[in-house]
Design a protein around this motif. Sequence first.
Motif, PDB file in Angstrom:
ATOM      1  N   ARG A 226     137.761 -21.279  68.807  1.00 43.78           N
ATOM      2  CA  ARG A 226     136.699 -20.960  69.721  1.00 43.78           C
ATOM      3  C   ARG A 226     136.732 -22.326  70.641  1.00 43.78           C
ATOM      4  NH1 ARG A 226     133.465 -19.393  65.398  1.00 43.78           N
ATOM      5  NH2 ARG A 226     132.488 -21.309  65.209  1.00 43.78           N
ATOM      6  N   ASN A 230     138.174 -22.026  74.739  1.00 41.34           N
ATOM      7  CA  ASN A 230     137.478 -22.657  75.732  1.00 41.34           C
ATOM      8  C   ASN A 230     138.010 -23.656  76.668  1.00 41.34           C
ATOM      9  OD1 ASN A 230     135.184 -20.834  75.446  1.00 41.34           O
ATOM     10  ND2 ASN A 230     134.369 -22.191  73.773  1.00 41.34           N
ATOM     11  N   ALA A 251     131.086 -25.121  80.016  1.00 39.08           N
ATOM     12  CA  ALA A 251     129.551 -25.248  79.735  1.00 39.08           C
ATOM     13  C   ALA A 251     129.719 -24.957  78.014  1.00 39.08           C
ATOM     14  CB  ALA A 251     128.759 -24.146  80.133  1.00 39.08           C
ATOM     15  N   LYS A 252     130.661 -24.220  77.676  1.00 38.14           N
ATOM     16  CA  LYS A 252     130.648 -24.177  76.023  1.00 38.14           C
ATOM     17  C   LYS A 252     131.350 -25.250  75.454  1.00 38.14           C
ATOM     18  CE  LYS A 252     131.186 -18.834  76.475  1.00 38.14           C
ATOM     19  NZ  LYS A 252     131.913 -17.759  76.426  1.00 38.14           N
ATOM     20  N   GLU A 254     130.584 -28.168  76.072  1.00 37.16           N
ATOM     21  CA  GLU A 254     129.673 -29.326  76.072  1.00 37.16           C
ATOM     22  C   GLU A 254     128.970 -29.216  74.831  1.00 37.16           C
ATOM     23  OE1 GLU A 254     127.524 -28.670  79.574  1.00 37.16           O
ATOM     24  OE2 GLU A 254     129.063 -29.615  81.114  1.00 37.16           O
ATOM     25  N   SER A 255     128.770 -28.015  74.177  1.00 36.96           N
ATOM     26  CA  SER A 255     127.957 -27.835  72.832  1.00 36.96           C
ATOM     27  C   SER A 255     128.777 -28.115  71.609  1.00 36.96           C
ATOM     28  CB  SER A 255     127.547 -26.307  72.914  1.00 36.96           C
ATOM     29  OG  SER A 255     128.746 -25.590  72.634  1.00 36.96           O
ATOM     30  N   GLN A 256     129.943 -28.262  71.910  1.00 40.40           N
ATOM     31  CA  GLN A 256     131.015 -28.697  70.980  1.00 40.40           C
ATOM     32  C   GLN A 256     130.800 -30.047  70.480  1.00 40.40           C
ATOM     33  OE1 GLN A 256     133.257 -26.767  69.000  1.00 40.40           O
ATOM     34  NE2 GLN A 256     133.227 -28.600  67.665  1.00 40.40           N
ATOM     35  N   VAL A 257     130.168 -30.525  69.318  1.00 43.58           N
ATOM     36  CA  VAL A 257     130.168 -32.086  69.147  1.00 43.58           C
ATOM     37  C   VAL A 257     131.019 -32.437  68.108  1.00 43.58           C
ATOM     38  CG1 VAL A 257     127.662 -31.825  69.680  1.00 43.58           C
ATOM     39  CG2 VAL A 257     128.403 -31.209  67.386  1.00 43.58           C
ATOM     40  N   CYS A 268     138.466 -32.886  77.004  1.00 48.00           N
ATOM     41  CA  CYS A 268     137.282 -32.152  77.544  1.00 48.00           C
ATOM     42  C   CYS A 268     136.603 -32.810  78.769  1.00 48.00           C
ATOM     43  CB  CYS A 268     136.168 -32.031  76.383  1.00 48.00           C
ATOM     44  SG  CYS A 268     136.483 -31.028  74.995  1.00 48.00           S
ATOM     45  N   GLU A 272     136.629 -30.612  82.408  1.00 54.80           N
ATOM     46  CA  GLU A 272     135.696 -30.679  83.233  1.00 54.80           C
ATOM     47  C   GLU A 272     135.993 -31.133  84.826  1.00 54.80           C
ATOM     48  OE1 GLU A 272     131.055 -31.727  83.357  1.00 54.80           O
ATOM     49  OE2 GLU A 272     132.469 -33.034  82.005  1.00 54.80           O
TER      50      GLU A 272
END
Length: 666
Positions: A226, A230, A251-252, A254-257, A268, A272
Amino acid sequence: MQLPILSLLTSRVQMQQRDYEPAIAISHAILETVEPGSQESDHALLNLVTLYLQAGSAGKSRSLATRLRETTSSDQLRLIAEGTRLMLAAGGNGSLAAVTRHLQQMAQQQQGVHPHYYGVTMLNLAVNQMLEDDPESALATSNEAIEALEGTSSRIELSAALVARAFALTLSGRVEESRSIVERASIVDEIEVAFERADLLDSFIDPDAARSVLDSLAERPEASARLLFNLQGAWFYARRGKDQEAKASVAKLESQVEFMFIGQATLCRLTEAYVAVASGAANGPELCDVAYVAARQQGALRWMHIAQLLRAFCDGEEEFGSAIKIIGHRSPWNVTHVADLVGRRIEDFDESVIPFIANSAAIHPGRWRFVLRDRIQKAPTGEGLVSARLLEPIGDRSDVQRLRAYARRQRRIPGASNLGRHLARQLADRAMVEDQSRVSIVVGNRVVQGSMIRRKVLALLCFLLTRPDFSSTRDQVLDALWPELDPPDALNSLNQTVYFLRRVLEERYVEDLSPGYLHHDSDLIWLDSDLVTSRSNDCRRLIKALPMSPDPDQVETLVEAYHGRFALDFEYEEWAAPYREWLHASYLEIVERAVADDIETGHFERGINLARRVLDVDPNAEHIEVSLLRLYRASGAHAAAAEQYAHYATAMREQLGIEPPPLDSL
C-alpha cells in the motif's frame, strides 16, 4: 513437540512465502521456550526482526533488533542487529554514510563465511549506493549479492538483489539488459519486483506499460504494498496531469508512520514536493526546500539532485536550464526522472541546454518518447519544433507518421518540413538482393522470390545494381530495358515499373512516409545504397579492396560471399553481360592465384577445400579443376584424382570436342 531448530526452519519457509502471521507466532513461541542468548533464541529474534520489517512493523523490528544486540554472544549477529537499527533509522532521517560504513564492516567479516548474510548485506549496500546516486558501484555490489544468494534458499532477497542490479543497469542506459534481469527476478519472486518495475517503467523505460504493474500493487494486502502503491501512484498521476489523484496519494502517505525501507521519509517529502510543483501549488518551492535539506542531511544524493531540479523549475526556465546542465552532466537519469517538467519548458530553453536533454533522451528513449509525443500533439501553431527534433533520433516506427503529420501541420516553421524523414531511413528494413544465380529480395524478415515479381520490375532493380552507385540516367534505363518502344511509351513503362518496384521493396508504400529505397527525379533514377545492397555488390567491394597478393583469410571471405554468376534470370540480356562477366572473371582470377599458391607452398588440404568450393559455384572452371587434380596427386589422394580426372576428361570431350591430356602429365 517440535524441536526449536525445526520450528525455526518452518518459520523461515513461511517468511519466504510471505505467510507472516504464523511465522511470527512460531518465532515468539520459540523465544518462550529457550534460554536468552542461546543459538535458538538468537535466530528466533533474527527471524522476528526480518518478519516484522517485511510485514510493515518497523517499530517492533527495531526493538527486537536492540534485544538481539544486547543478548547475543555472536559478534556476527550483533553486527546484523546494529545494521538493522541503522537502516531503520535511515528510513527516517538517519545517515546513509553511517549505514554504508557499517555494511562494509559487516561484509568484510561475512565474505566467504556466511553467504546468506553476505548476500543480504551486499543487497542493502547496493540499495544505499543507489540512494547515494552511484549506480556504477551499486551494479558491482548487486552482482556480488546475487552471486552469494544464488546458492541459498533466500528467494525474496535474491529477487531484490536482481531488481537492484536491474535498477543500476537502467540508470546507466542498459535497458535491454535490465528488462531481462527484471524478468528473471519476477520468476524468482514476482511480488518483490512489482514496485521497482512500476518505477522503472514509468520513470525510465515505458510509461505506457506502467499502469498494469501499478494496479497489481494496489491489489496486494501488505502494508508495504500500500505504501509503495501510494508513492509510485503519486508520481504516476502527477506526470499525467491528474492532480487530484496525485494529491490523494500523497495524503495517504502522511498516515504512514512506520519506516519500511532506507530513505523512505526523504522520498515521501520529495514526492510531496513533486506533486505540489507539478500541480502548480503555491507551496511547491517551500516543499522543495524541505526535501532538499532532508536529502542533503541524510546523504541521499539522488533525491537531493531531483529536489534541486524541482526547485529550479519553480524559479524559471533560466534556472531550470542551468540545473539541467549541471545535474545532467553527471547524472542524466535524474533529468529523465523529471522529464515531464522538462517537457513543459522545452521550447523556451537556451540552445545550450538542449544537448543535455538530448543526451538524457538517448539514454532513456522510452521515457522521453512518452513526453515528447505529448508535447508534439499538444503544440499550438508555430511551436513544438524542439520536441519534434528531439524525438527524431529516438523515435520508433509509429513516430515517422507522427513527425510527418507535425511537419505538414507546422509547415511554416523553418526547418520543420523534413521532420520524420531521417527517422524513416534510420528504422527502415535494409533490402538485400540475392542476385547471384536466381534473384530474390530480402527486406527485413520478408523474402520475395524473383519469380513472383514482374519481369521488367525485376530487370529495373538488377540493372541499377550493375551501375556505379546504383544510379543511372533515365535514358540509359530506357535504352536498356525498352529499346523497341518510342520514347513516350518507354517513359510511361518506366513510370509504371518504378511504381511497382517501390511496392516490392516496401509493401505499404506511402510517398510521404517512405524511407526512399528507390528515387526517380527528372533525368536520374537510383537506389539508395544505404538502404539497398546486393550480394554481387558485396563481392565487388571485396574484390576492389583486395591487395595484389591477398592472404588466405581474405580469399576465404570472398569465396564465402560469392554464390555464382550475376542474375541468371537475365542471362541473355545485353545490359547484364558486362557486369556478370567482369565479376566472375575477377573472382576466378583471385581464387586461381590462391590455389596455385597453395600448391606451391604445400598447403594441399587448404587448396583442395578452396578448389572444391569454387567448382561447386562454377563446374566449368577448367583451370581450377586442373589445379584440384594436381592437389589430389600431390597429397596422395590418387582415387580422388582419378575420379576428378574422369569428370574433367568427359567435360573436355563433350564441351570442347578435344581429347584431354593424360592424368600423369597434369
